[in-house]
Design an enzyme around this catalytic site. Structure first.
Site, PDB file in Angstrom:
ATOM      1  NE  ARG C  24      -3.304   2.136   3.230  1.00  0.00           N
ATOM      2  CZ  ARG C  24      -2.869   3.010   4.164  1.00  0.00           C
ATOM      3  NH1 ARG C  24      -1.669   2.841   4.718  1.00  0.00           N
ATOM      4  NH2 ARG C  24      -3.616   4.032   4.508  1.00  0.00           N
ATOM      5  CB  ALA C  25       3.667   2.345   2.146  1.00  0.00           C
ATOM      6  CB  VAL C  26       5.432   0.331  -2.539  1.00  0.00           C
ATOM      7  CG1 VAL C  26       5.954   0.349  -3.968  1.00  0.00           C
ATOM      8  CG2 VAL C  26       6.528  -0.091  -1.559  1.00  0.00           C
ATOM      9  CB  ILE C 130       8.077 -13.831  10.755  1.00  0.00           C
ATOM     10  CG1 ILE C 130       8.468 -15.253  10.389  1.00  0.00           C
ATOM     11  CG2 ILE C 130       6.749 -13.471  10.123  1.00  0.00           C
ATOM     12  CD1 ILE C 130       7.543 -16.312  11.002  1.00  0.00           C
ATOM     13  CG  ASP C 131      12.637 -16.225   9.610  1.00  0.00           C
ATOM     14  OD1 ASP C 131      11.695 -16.621  10.322  1.00  0.00           O
ATOM     15  OD2 ASP C 131      12.903 -16.725   8.503  1.00  0.00           O
ATOM     16  N   GLY C 189       7.355 -14.823  29.593  1.00  0.00           N
ATOM     17  CA  GLY C 189       7.728 -15.285  30.930  1.00  0.00           C
ATOM     18  C   GLY C 189       8.095 -16.760  30.945  1.00  0.00           C
ATOM     19  NE  ARG C 257       6.057 -18.815   6.851  1.00  0.00           N
ATOM     20  CZ  ARG C 257       7.167 -18.096   6.962  1.00  0.00           C
ATOM     21  NH1 ARG C 257       7.098 -16.796   7.131  1.00  0.00           N
ATOM     22  NH2 ARG C 257       8.346 -18.665   6.898  1.00  0.00           N
TER      23      ARG C 257
END
Lengths: 324, 324, 324, 324
Positions: C24-26, C130-131, C189, C257
């Protein structure tokens, strides 16, 4: 310098999500050092009135995920007086507290400095406020959670805003700071943000309307900081000046303070809590422990509470480009 | 009776989570029968103004989880007139629609009945409203989601309410019906609920205070229906009559309408949507399809919109026992 | 250097939450510049097979909050060959694309560099994985959301772990990088994290057991990176070597993911997307746009994909102190 | 019949969200009657080993929203013996417990009946299990929450499933009952559900494939009950018999048991808890309190645990129509 063997910990001012994760980290890191930990309830009020009990490792079990503060918080008028602070100091002596860790915002850290100056007590401040308005730290405990809470609320409001064809003014917390408003506007895909920092002569509302509200869109969401009349003020202006639009107002209110903290806030709170104990061990005093470039930093409390933290112009630019 | 080959589907009135899951079910169940489906946008307004397009199976892909309504909704003044409904009917004829499925609340189903009577068109109503105020169905599409949304908001407010020591009045939607207020009070562990159905002479606020507010508790949350002044009214009374308490108000507002629907609402919406098509196939007309004892039921629209649905006294009893 | 008027944008490799906010931003930032935007579907596969269509401002409406990628993604064997990349280049010529914006992880950016080198095409990479394993950026799009998703899952598992008295091994994604495992352990935790970076001779499991598992606790949660056998491997070791403990395994899998992106990821994705277009405008090429100290930075793609990003020892220290 | 003045309450078997809301309701409703309440920890194990303490109104404060069970739960081998139940009874006598309220599933209620028969003790069972497999009640405490948890997981998996083009087999809890699988499949918009109740000769997988998997769709999600090999079994069959499809497996595991309970489960738990005390007051014994048609009902425990609860064919029909 006296060796530290016993500390007190308290939360003060407005509560913020992640305060419990921070209390847990302070408690366990101190016990890990072999120190004794006293939990002070209801902020300065509890230090004055002896609302204090010892904490063990188990006292903070199962708290990392809980919103609010298990130590409770309160505004204390008495602590604003020399006599009040004297009583607070006497309770520190009574319990043998060699230092204090204070989790809170601007006012709480200012109070801590007063006590430190008058009674020569080592104090470490930790930034706990959803407003993110403390200088010298990239973020404060609770800010990321509040940002996500606001965003989720606006996501819900957008469902109904796009189902009908409406302009929504949504009022967001943040006192004098526009971080929550500006960033949640970007995150939620809002059309505009009206923030206190933008205190130029420019009329932000007229600006937004003239930029072409609803030109290609059927609904608009504008986030407004709570200052200066807030959402209601702008909604009334639209009703008067631009009667062709249907306007609704939503004031998010106190739910912005609550909720289970996000991963970011729990990690930040944990790191700052551990770092507070390390700072005391190193002989630091009267500093706020903050985060800068993902590294622990020490900031003199006097600077943390006095200097203004500016909003990056890049963010204002990003929002105006993305709302086309 | 004419065999049905083509239907129109629309949403009308306030939007409710699960409407999309229902549109999806109506669309796919009709196509499964070999029928043609026309999606009508912006409720009656779109039927009058020919804001209509054909839907395929793919048109409703990936919508089951989305809040709001992809068909949008609007209030239509024109449809309240005989001429407006005439235009609406003409568009039905133009597209060859043999029947209409209308998803909405009280007003929407009342409008559908007018059209049905004037132009002898088969209409099936489906209960879509967060208020749960339609007679003959145990639940309406959107009610369970709104209940959970309110509960989650109150869970957050409770974090801050217990961190400080305060009474919170939280205002909840529901128009003339207290279902959302009463049930979310039980779910959120609130101390009291003030609802329109409890319209006896008894002063609900005085009752709550006298029952011993904050006797063993440090904070209280009272849910208040939006009717009759709402939360603000009661907060002002407390400030005047019981100035010893610190009072805060939160008006949840439009976010109660949005959000991804719960499992219950998606399943209910799916079952009702499929059942609407089956009802048309059986030759039913001018009924609302509802759920009763977890079974699909047919209710004459005239009864669904006219009769009051009472609140079970058991629920009022449960709340008052649990808030001790 | 040729002036840019038309760009292509694609997502490649594993999908990550926030990719849509970035697309969207691009798209909007390019249109804001007056450029034309082509959306390329299914990554390199779509560039080779002409699975391409033009995007307008509206094409990306209502996507900021959606998980996955609306451009879809695929692994492309053909793009690994010179011939495949030749075909891809020919489609760029066909559509008049002056530059490419590629959102993805390590492999995707490596592929982009190959294309750039062979055909002299300006390419901007954006870190979408995500990594969080790309060098030169503090975070990658999707990492914060995955961290929160894992934390919420572990919060749920803790409910049942503490209700019974059990050790849980929970397996977390992250390929060769332990960021997700280490940080979600702190956030949730958990009692310990077993990560690939800790590849010393020390036996992490024995270490954890000897540190006094369940000494003061009735249940333990250990997060384990997916590498080297994962959770199952350690559970089997406990069953054999420490049969006195009841052990359970949970492999979180692909749900890590998905999901609506967090505020952090939406803001990061929005900023990086806008910055990518500004970088092209400035004449940058073959760089990855990243975030460092909350500021936009440019990193040569060759460095971003080759260098290792280390885990801060402070975080390992924090976890071991907090799990006492 | 002896007048009741003191009760014990315990949770047993697998934990379920809403158990705490139920413990809270039982405790407060009993105290409301003027009775004494003993909380028994770790199920039957705690009754045998005297792991018991008195509960006040405050003991259950702030628990309505918490997952798991604050009373903990455990499997007890000793309670399966006559001697074990004798010890359990002796502890009831020791504390003067006139009756027991047991919250749990099939096995827990069966155990309660044994105790009741051997020692003539009034027992009230409350259905607490995510599996919804108890006869005579429309729902069990925890079922609605688990349904929503599964749905949210599948919503996330769908993000990644549609971004790539894949078949996902997702394994769902429920022991011998397919309620969770069937209903979460409808709620999540899955393409199929494979459940134990459909134990005809029909091959459910072949059926699904032949119905035209991925005909108009690029990805498919199939929910599979944990019984009979679960998701792994079906994934392997597809890999062998239909190698043209890319297959992934996700086993949701123990996170299905946890999490904050939904509004439905909290309200159900609250109503059943209050009703259990009312039932004791009326002189009822050896019954399970359930919900039927939104009304409190009493079911002989022997019937509740012995009879099968069938899955409505309508639901199977709805899923197959909606997945076209």
């Amino acid at each position: 310098m006296k060796e530290i063997k016993t500390i007190g910990v308290l939360t003060s001012g407005g509560d913020a999500p992640g305060m419990n994760a921070c209390i847990r980290a302070v408690t366990r890191a101190a016990i890990f050092q072999g120190w004794k930990v006293y939990a002070i309830y209801r902020g300065w009020e509890g230090l004055i009135n002896d609302d204090i009990r010892e904490f063990s490792t188990e006292s903070v079990s199962n708290t990392v995920q809980r919103g609010g503060t298990i130590l409770k918080t309160a505004r204390s008028k008495e602590f604003l007086t020399v006599e009040g602070r004297q009583k607070a100091y006497e309770n520190m002596v009574k319990y043998g507290m060699d230092a204090l860790v204070v989790i809170g915002g601007n006012g709480s850290l200012a109070g801590a400095m007063e006590l430190a100056k008058e009674h020569d007590v080592p104090v470490i401040g930790l930034p706990g406020t959803i407003d993110n308005d403390l200088y010298g730290t990239d973020s404060t405990i609770g800010y990321d959670t509040a940002l996500n809470t606001i965003m989720e609320c606006v996501d819900k409001i957008r469902d109904t805003a796009t189902s009908h064809d409406r302009i929504f003014f949504v009022e967001v917390m943040g006192r004098d700071a526009g971080f929550l408003t500006q960033n949640s506007a970007i995150a939620a895909g809002a059309e505009a943000a009206i923030i206190p920092e933008d205190n130029t002569d420019i009329d932000q509302l007229a600006n937004f309307i003239n930029r072409g509200i609803r030109k290609s869109k059927n609904s608009s969401i504008v986030l407004v900081s709570e200052k200066d009349g807030g959402a209601m003020h702008y909604a009334e202006r639209v009703r008067k000046e631009y009667p062709q639009f249907e306007v609704k107002v939503s004031i998010l209110g106190h739910l912005q303070r609550g909720g289970t903290p996000t991963a970011y806030d729990r990690i930040l709170a944990s790191r700052l809590g551990v770092a507070a104990i390390e700072a005391l061990q190193e002989g630091q005093r009267n500093i706020m422990v903050g985060i800068k470039d993902d590294q622990i930093v020490y900031v003199p409390i006097t600077r943390a509470i006095k200097l203004d933290k500016p909003i990056d112009k890049e963010l204002i630019n990003v929002l105006s480009i993305l709302s086309i």
